[in-house]
Design a protein around this motif. Structure first.
Motif, short mmCIF file in Angstrom:
data_model
loop_
_atom_site.label_atom_id
_atom_site.label_comp_id
_atom_site.label_asym_id
_atom_site.label_seq_id
_atom_site.Cartn_x
_atom_site.Cartn_y
_atom_site.Cartn_z
N SER A 107 0.81 -1.22 0.00
CA SER A 107 0.00 0.00 0.00
C SER A 107 0.84 1.27 0.00
O SER A 107 0.41 2.30 -0.53
CB SER A 107 -0.93 0.01 1.21
N LYS A 154 -17.44 -4.93 -0.36
CA LYS A 154 -16.68 -4.43 -1.50
C LYS A 154 -17.27 -3.11 -2.00
O LYS A 154 -18.45 -2.84 -1.83
CB LYS A 154 -16.68 -5.46 -2.63
N LYS A 155 -16.42 -2.30 -2.63
CA LYS A 155 -16.83 -1.03 -3.20
C LYS A 155 -16.65 -1.06 -4.71
O LYS A 155 -15.97 -1.93 -5.25
CB LYS A 155 -16.02 0.12 -2.59
N LYS A 157 -14.98 0.97 -6.62
CA LYS A 157 -13.54 1.03 -6.82
C LYS A 157 -12.88 0.10 -5.81
O LYS A 157 -13.10 0.23 -4.61
CB LYS A 157 -13.02 2.45 -6.62
N SER A 159 -10.76 -1.63 -3.06
CA SER A 159 -9.99 -1.09 -1.94
C SER A 159 -8.56 -1.60 -2.00
O SER A 159 -8.23 -2.52 -2.76
CB SER A 159 -10.63 -1.51 -0.62
N ASP A 160 -7.69 -1.00 -1.19
CA ASP A 160 -6.30 -1.44 -1.13
C ASP A 160 -6.20 -2.90 -0.68
O ASP A 160 -5.35 -3.65 -1.18
CB ASP A 160 -5.51 -0.55 -0.17
N GLN A 161 -7.06 -3.29 0.24
CA GLN A 161 -7.02 -4.66 0.74
C GLN A 161 -7.44 -5.66 -0.33
O GLN A 161 -6.86 -6.76 -0.43
CB GLN A 161 -7.93 -4.80 1.97
N GLU A 162 -8.43 -5.29 -1.12
CA GLU A 162 -8.85 -6.17 -2.21
C GLU A 162 -7.76 -6.26 -3.28
O GLU A 162 -7.48 -7.34 -3.81
CB GLU A 162 -10.15 -5.67 -2.83
#
Length: 309
Positions: A107, A154-155, A157, A159-162
């Protein structure tokens, strides 16, 4: 009585001739199912994008191992002055390997240097014009926006984790326990991106480890300078002086060498040949699976028919 029992047992068994006769009588069904499985496996294999793997061989820099041993020898003295030094049991290269695989490194040092769409939304790559094709259900290129249909957590866009999960799938690392040599590779639909991303990882792991050690050394130097001005006992002052010297050496080495943790033995290149998928193997396995399923279906049908008689 015994003869009748043996006859009954024999009648309930299927010998090889009966098995061949059953299979031969259903050859059209077996051939049809096998052909369908083969066609689907071919279509599936052709639909898979080519993946390219760029790799590199890295060697730990000797200066870090020598500094760890030198500083480790002063750990007892450092304890008296309230300074924590590395014990030498874990080398910087071992820490760096685990750091590359960490979410913090991803990240902070990797994700800001790439385009997120190239990590998650790429569908294929064209060798002719070095152009990427994106999955329209994930990313709208014309409007430059994410259009995924996802549900919480989930979004739209990612996420950093995904994104980190996809990063872990593309990254491969192994370290030889005897030599300390590290083999690292990145796999991607584009060989150009695979090479670029591996360069980013190698550069940033050296820089991030350098900055961490420089920060620790500066903090230790500041603390030791403050301690030196307040300590009255000469023996403690001598300890502080040796620790200051060691920390200054660490700071100078961290600032002077470009390859701080790893030096590159085999630099990343843009691969010409794909690393996966192996379409021939996929087609063969699909056909064999179809044949096995068709044979099982024929035998199950025969068994059910006999059990009703």
């Amino acid at each position: 009585m015994n003869q009748n029992n043996n006859t009954d047992t024999y009648d309930g068994e299927i010998d090889l001739r009966d098995l061949f006769r059953i299979i031969w009588s259903k050859k059209v069904l077996i051939g049809s199912i096998t052909s369908i499985a083969a066609i689907f496996s071919v279509l599936y294999a052709l639909n898979l994008p080519n993946m390219y793997s760029s790799s590199s061989l890295l060697a730990p820099t000797s200066q870090n191992d020598s500094m760890s041993s030198k500083l480790g020898g002063l750990s007892g003295l450092a304890g008296l002055a309230g300074v924590s030094l590395p014990s030498g049991n874990i080398s910087n290269s071992q820490i760096a390997v685990k750091r590359i695989e960490s979410f913090e490194f991803f990240s902070t040092y990797f994700l800001p240097n790439i385009e997120l769409k190239n990590l998650i939304a790429v569908k294929s790559w064209s060798a002719k014009d070095n152009a990427l094709t994106y999955d329209k259900s994930l990313y709208d290129v014309s409007n430059d926006e994410w259009v995924r249909k996802v549900s919480y957590p989930k979004k739209v866009k990612p996420s950093d984790q995904e994104a980190f999960k996809d990063y872990k799938k593309l990254l491969s690392m192994t370290q030889d326990e005897l030599t300390g040599l590290v083999y690292i590779s990145i796999e991607h639909q584009s060989p150009v991106i695979a090479k670029k991303w591996l360069d980013i990882i190698i550069y940033n792991i050296n820089e991030s480890m350098r900055e961490l050690d420089k920060k620790d050394a500066r903090n230790s130097i500041n603390f030791l300078n403050e301690t030196s001005s307040t300590v009255k006992v000469q023996s403690i002052k001598d300890v502080v002086s040796k620790l200051l010297e060691a920390q200054m050496q660490t700071l100078m080495l961290a600032s002077s060498n470009e390859s701080y943790v790893f030096k590159t033995i085999n630099a990343p290149i843009i691969p010409e040949d794909k690393s996966s998928p192996n379409r021939a193997i996929i087609c063969i396995l699909g056909s064999v699976l179809g044949l096995i399923l068709s044979l099982l279906l024929v035998l199950i049908q025969h068994h059910r028919r006999d059990s009703k008689i």
